[in-house]
Design an enzyme around this catalytic site. Structure first.
Site, PDB file in Angstrom:
ATOM      1  N   ASP A  62       9.589   6.812  14.016  1.00  0.00           N
ATOM      2  CA  ASP A  62       8.612   7.272  13.187  1.00  0.00           C
ATOM      3  C   ASP A  62       8.954   6.906  11.873  1.00  0.00           C
ATOM      4  O   ASP A  62       9.759   7.635  11.232  1.00  0.00           O
ATOM      5  CB  ASP A  62       8.322   8.720  13.545  1.00  0.00           C
ATOM      6  CG  ASP A  62       7.049   9.473  12.517  1.00  0.00           C
ATOM      7  OD1 ASP A  62       6.838   8.553  11.521  1.00  0.00           O
ATOM      8  OD2 ASP A  62       6.862  10.423  12.665  1.00  0.00           O
ATOM      9  N   ASN A  89       4.057  -3.038   6.581  1.00  0.00           N
ATOM     10  CA  ASN A  89       2.657  -2.934   7.100  1.00  0.00           C
ATOM     11  C   ASN A  89       2.386  -1.647   7.560  1.00  0.00           C
ATOM     12  O   ASN A  89       1.113  -1.400   7.569  1.00  0.00           O
ATOM     13  CB  ASN A  89       2.534  -4.113   8.165  1.00  0.00           C
ATOM     14  CG  ASN A  89       1.200  -4.054   8.716  1.00  0.00           C
ATOM     15  OD1 ASN A  89       0.070  -4.092   8.207  1.00  0.00           O
ATOM     16  ND2 ASN A  89       1.188  -3.555  10.101  1.00  0.00           N
ATOM     17  N   TYR A 154      -6.683   8.218   1.181  1.00  0.00           N
ATOM     18  CA  TYR A 154      -6.390   6.764   1.816  1.00  0.00           C
ATOM     19  C   TYR A 154      -6.213   5.965   0.879  1.00  0.00           C
ATOM     20  O   TYR A 154      -5.563   4.907   0.470  1.00  0.00           O
ATOM     21  CB  TYR A 154      -6.911   6.249   2.822  1.00  0.00           C
ATOM     22  CG  TYR A 154      -6.798   4.801   3.116  1.00  0.00           C
ATOM     23  CD1 TYR A 154      -5.573   4.622   3.942  1.00  0.00           C
ATOM     24  CD2 TYR A 154      -7.720   4.020   2.981  1.00  0.00           C
ATOM     25  CE1 TYR A 154      -5.437   3.176   4.274  1.00  0.00           C
ATOM     26  CE2 TYR A 154      -7.549   2.781   3.117  1.00  0.00           C
ATOM     27  CZ  TYR A 154      -6.456   2.331   3.979  1.00  0.00           C
ATOM     28  OH  TYR A 154      -6.374   0.929   4.255  1.00  0.00           O
ATOM     29  N   LYS A 158      -3.284   3.817  -1.184  1.00  0.00           N
ATOM     30  CA  LYS A 158      -3.082   2.074  -1.537  1.00  0.00           C
ATOM     31  C   LYS A 158      -3.113   1.534  -2.983  1.00  0.00           C
ATOM     32  O   LYS A 158      -2.760   0.880  -3.573  1.00  0.00           O
ATOM     33  CB  LYS A 158      -4.377   1.515  -0.696  1.00  0.00           C
ATOM     34  CG  LYS A 158      -4.321   1.798   0.605  1.00  0.00           C
ATOM     35  CD  LYS A 158      -2.915   1.096   1.324  1.00  0.00           C
ATOM     36  CE  LYS A 158      -2.792   1.343   2.959  1.00  0.00           C
ATOM     37  NZ  LYS A 158      -1.548   0.442   3.485  1.00  0.00           N
TER      38      LYS A 158
END
Length: 259
Positions: A62, A89, A154, A158
């Site tokens: 994890d 990624n 989210y 980013k």
């Protein structure tokens, strides 16, 4: 084919991570696959070995856990594996209005998308700088370029990835370490399954296949670019962020996400 050294791909159990692994193995890189789910990575590793004749190492962990990056690095050191390319990624999203999402899910996402990514970058960039070279890709999103209601946390995570990567590109240049941020748009992966909601009709019209996104990112990294947006329409959308106010952009993205 001579080995191109080891590449580490995180989030390698599906989607972009799986295609990154194939693309790098095609070019002759041995590949370390890291993610939580071991079984799909073992299948992928067998496929890479048989198709391309490369070495493939699977490590299930994890990456959002405290100390995960250093634990991964220590395990690779013990095996004599030196990572020349890091594909950072691993990440996931939440598609819901902010108050409709449990805070535990939001925090888990932020630990992976922000803290996990930062830890991995620091650990492996430090090693690359000492050796005098390496390549790092941070996988961001076109959501980084504007506020995104319904994807608020989210998109914010980013935006952090984009800012971090562009800053590190300049910092690391003197150490011969290339840092590139890849910003995909809506991509045909399991992202929306994990996020808990199907893409809207507008998003489906913009959807790209995963492998072309990967190829765009790897080409940009090979060329030493600081950042690249995958796909013509996505590049236009990122450019439009310069022409509208942030509140105008927020209203536009909210309509796209929910209709």
């Amino acid at each position: 084919m001579a080995s191109q050294g080891w590449a580490l791909v995180t989030g390698a159990s599906s989607g972009l991570g799986r295609d990154f692994a194939h693309a790098l193995a095609e070019k002759g890189s041995d590949v370390v696959l890291a993610a939580r789910r071991e079984e799909p990575m073992e299948r992928l590793a067998d496929d890479l070995r048989s198709r391309y004749g490369v070495k493939a190492r699977v490590i299930a962990l994890d990456l959002s856990a405290d100390g995960a990056a250093q634990s991964l690095k220590s395990r690779l050191d013990a095996d004599g594996i030196v990572v020349h390319t890091l594909i950072n990624n691993a990440g996931h999203g939440i598609t819901a209005d902010f108050l409709d999402a449990p805070i535990e899910r939001i925090n888990a996402m932020l630990r992976l998308n922000v803290l996990g990514l930062t830890d991995l970058t620091h650990v492996f960039a430090s090693d690359m700088a000492k050796r005098g070279g390496g390549k790092i890709m941070l996988v961001g999103s076109v959501a980084a370029f504007q506020p995104c209601p319904h994807f608020a946390a989210y998109a914010a995570s980013k935006a952090y990835v984009l800012s971090l990567g562009e800053a590190l590109h300049t910092e690391m240049k003197s150490k011969n370490v290339v840092v590139t941020v890849l910003s995909p748009g809506v991509t045909d992966t399991s992202f929306f399954d994990a996020a808990g909601e199907a893409p809207s009709a507008a998003m489906k019209r913009l959807m790209m296949k995963s492998r072309p996104v990967v190829d765009i990112g790897l080409a940009a990294m090979a060329a030493g670019k600081s950042a690249v947006v995958a796909g013509r329409i996505n590049r236009v959308m990122a450019f439009l962020s310069r022409l509208f106010t942030r509140q105008q952009l927020a209203r536009i993205t909210y309509r796209m996400a929910t209709t």
